[in-house]
Write a protein that holds these residues in place. Sequence first.
Motif, PDB file in Angstrom:
ATOM      1  N   UNK A 129      75.831-112.143  61.315  1.00 51.49           N
ATOM      2  CA  UNK A 129      74.640-111.903  62.131  1.00 51.49           C
ATOM      3  C   UNK A 129      73.371-112.289  61.371  1.00 51.49           C
ATOM      4  N   UNK A 130      73.365-112.044  60.067  1.00 45.97           N
ATOM      5  CA  UNK A 130      72.167-112.270  59.251  1.00 45.97           C
ATOM      6  C   UNK A 130      71.809-113.740  59.108  1.00 45.97           C
ATOM      7  N   UNK A 138      68.924 -96.097  67.317  1.00 48.31           N
ATOM      8  CA  UNK A 138      69.151 -94.760  66.796  1.00 48.31           C
ATOM      9  C   UNK A 138      69.304 -94.708  65.292  1.00 48.31           C
ATOM     10  N   UNK A 139      69.332 -95.870  64.647  1.00 44.37           N
ATOM     11  CA  UNK A 139      69.448 -95.939  63.187  1.00 44.37           C
ATOM     12  C   UNK A 139      68.115 -96.413  62.612  1.00 44.37           C
ATOM     13  N   UNK A 140      67.701 -95.796  61.492  1.00 42.99           N
ATOM     14  CA  UNK A 140      66.448 -96.187  60.837  1.00 42.99           C
ATOM     15  C   UNK A 140      66.738 -97.405  59.960  1.00 42.99           C
ATOM     16  N   UNK A 141      66.445 -98.583  60.461  1.00 44.68           N
ATOM     17  CA  UNK A 141      66.812 -99.803  59.763  1.00 44.68           C
ATOM     18  C   UNK A 141      65.638-100.770  59.727  1.00 44.68           C
ATOM     19  N   UNK A 142      65.751-101.780  58.887  1.00 44.80           N
ATOM     20  CA  UNK A 142      64.737-102.828  58.804  1.00 44.80           C
ATOM     21  C   UNK A 142      65.417-104.156  58.512  1.00 44.80           C
ATOM     22  N   UNK A 143      64.809-105.219  59.017  1.00 42.91           N
ATOM     23  CA  UNK A 143      65.279-106.583  58.751  1.00 42.91           C
ATOM     24  C   UNK A 143      64.387-107.208  57.690  1.00 42.91           C
ATOM     25  N   UNK A 144      65.001-107.835  56.703  1.00 43.28           N
ATOM     26  CA  UNK A 144      64.259-108.483  55.621  1.00 43.28           C
ATOM     27  C   UNK A 144      64.621-109.966  55.612  1.00 43.28           C
ATOM     28  N   UNK A 145      63.687-110.853  55.944  1.00 44.40           N
ATOM     29  CA  UNK A 145      63.997-112.286  55.920  1.00 44.40           C
ATOM     30  C   UNK A 145      64.445-112.730  54.527  1.00 44.40           C
ATOM     31  N   UNK A 146      65.166-113.838  54.475  1.00 47.10           N
ATOM     32  CA  UNK A 146      65.753-114.287  53.208  1.00 47.10           C
ATOM     33  C   UNK A 146      64.712-114.510  52.120  1.00 47.10           C
ATOM     34  N   UNK A 201      69.273-101.695  55.603  1.00 54.50           N
ATOM     35  CA  UNK A 201      68.582-102.971  55.564  1.00 54.50           C
ATOM     36  C   UNK A 201      69.567-104.082  55.907  1.00 54.50           C
ATOM     37  N   UNK A 202      69.160-104.973  56.788  1.00 50.51           N
ATOM     38  CA  UNK A 202      69.907-106.212  56.992  1.00 50.51           C
ATOM     39  C   UNK A 202      69.104-107.301  56.304  1.00 50.51           C
ATOM     40  N   UNK A 203      69.723-107.940  55.338  1.00 49.62           N
ATOM     41  CA  UNK A 203      69.062-108.962  54.535  1.00 49.62           C
ATOM     42  C   UNK A 203      69.393-110.333  55.098  1.00 49.62           C
ATOM     43  N   UNK A 204      68.390-111.044  55.554  1.00 47.55           N
ATOM     44  CA  UNK A 204      68.607-112.358  56.136  1.00 47.55           C
ATOM     45  C   UNK A 204      69.380-113.274  55.200  1.00 47.55           C
TER      46      UNK A 204
END
Length: 346
Positions: free
Chosen positions: A123-124, A139-147, A169-172
Amino acid sequence: MATTVDAQELAALRTLSAAIGDDPHLTQAAGGNTSLKAGDTLWIKASGTWLRDALTDDIMVPVAMGPLVEALERRDPSADKPQAFAIDALNPRGLRPSIETIVHALMPQRVVLHVHCVEAISLAVQADCEIEAGRRLQGIAWAYVPYRRPGLPLAQGIAERLGQGVDVLILGNHGLVVAAETVAEAERLLHRVRSLLARPARQTPIPDIAALAALADGSGYRLPADIEAHAVALDADSRRIAEAGSLYPDHVIFLGRGSVVARPGEKVADVVARLGTNPVAVLFPGAGVLMRGDASSGADAMQRCLADVTARIDTTARLNYLTAAENDELVNWDAEQYRQRLNAAG
């Protein structure tokens, strides 16, 4: 030094780390890292070690967290060399802390798990990752961080996106980070997020082992360690995605830039002559994959990872590939050259 309670948590972290390392869908080779904070000491996986060895080898390194965070806040380049902050008295083997140490120190939670799970990576790498992840992680406290390049640049990118209470964190083009106050809570959160991100892999035919054996004969190449690795050569969409470039850092480190696909009728010698080099792996459409004879166990693990990741990518999505400059940055980075040396030695 860790207290008695911290020692119990460290033991629990080792157990969880080994379980993560044993699951090729969660992490591969020397990728991924785990950590536990005990006061001002951060215990983190050593660079180049494998999580699967957490119960049989001493892979955790203690780091002085306060000075490291201060270096990050000053934008001091030393923050990109976490070995300078290792506590030598508790590190008799002189292991280097993970290249992601500053990321772990930046997260306020006591336990941090950074994994290269195929569900997250698939997905990333998609341009619509932030939108699609937002739909799945409600419902989840999350953030996306571009590569950004692992280490200090990535930590700076996280600092820009890390809101209060964020524990995922989802890391691009990279992977997933989950954090919690205890190992048990971190494990539960990891499995919850993983299940929410999961997508089925496209089915592929079985590899043509006889054809591959004939191609490998006298070529200096061999079959991959895992039969699952062949899938990327057996599915047209996966093959197209892989051939277009590098999708995440560990692919570059262990397999080189992008993927090599043989043309119709080509044998290994033809591929080598066309490229002027011996690639770590060659994809033969409809047959499977061959690995260079001296390819490391890390390269084998990442070849399977490529198959697992590409099989889960939305074939209609626009993808973000690492640029030529980003590929060069990884290959020429001292921290990754260190991992490459350990990988070759292993």
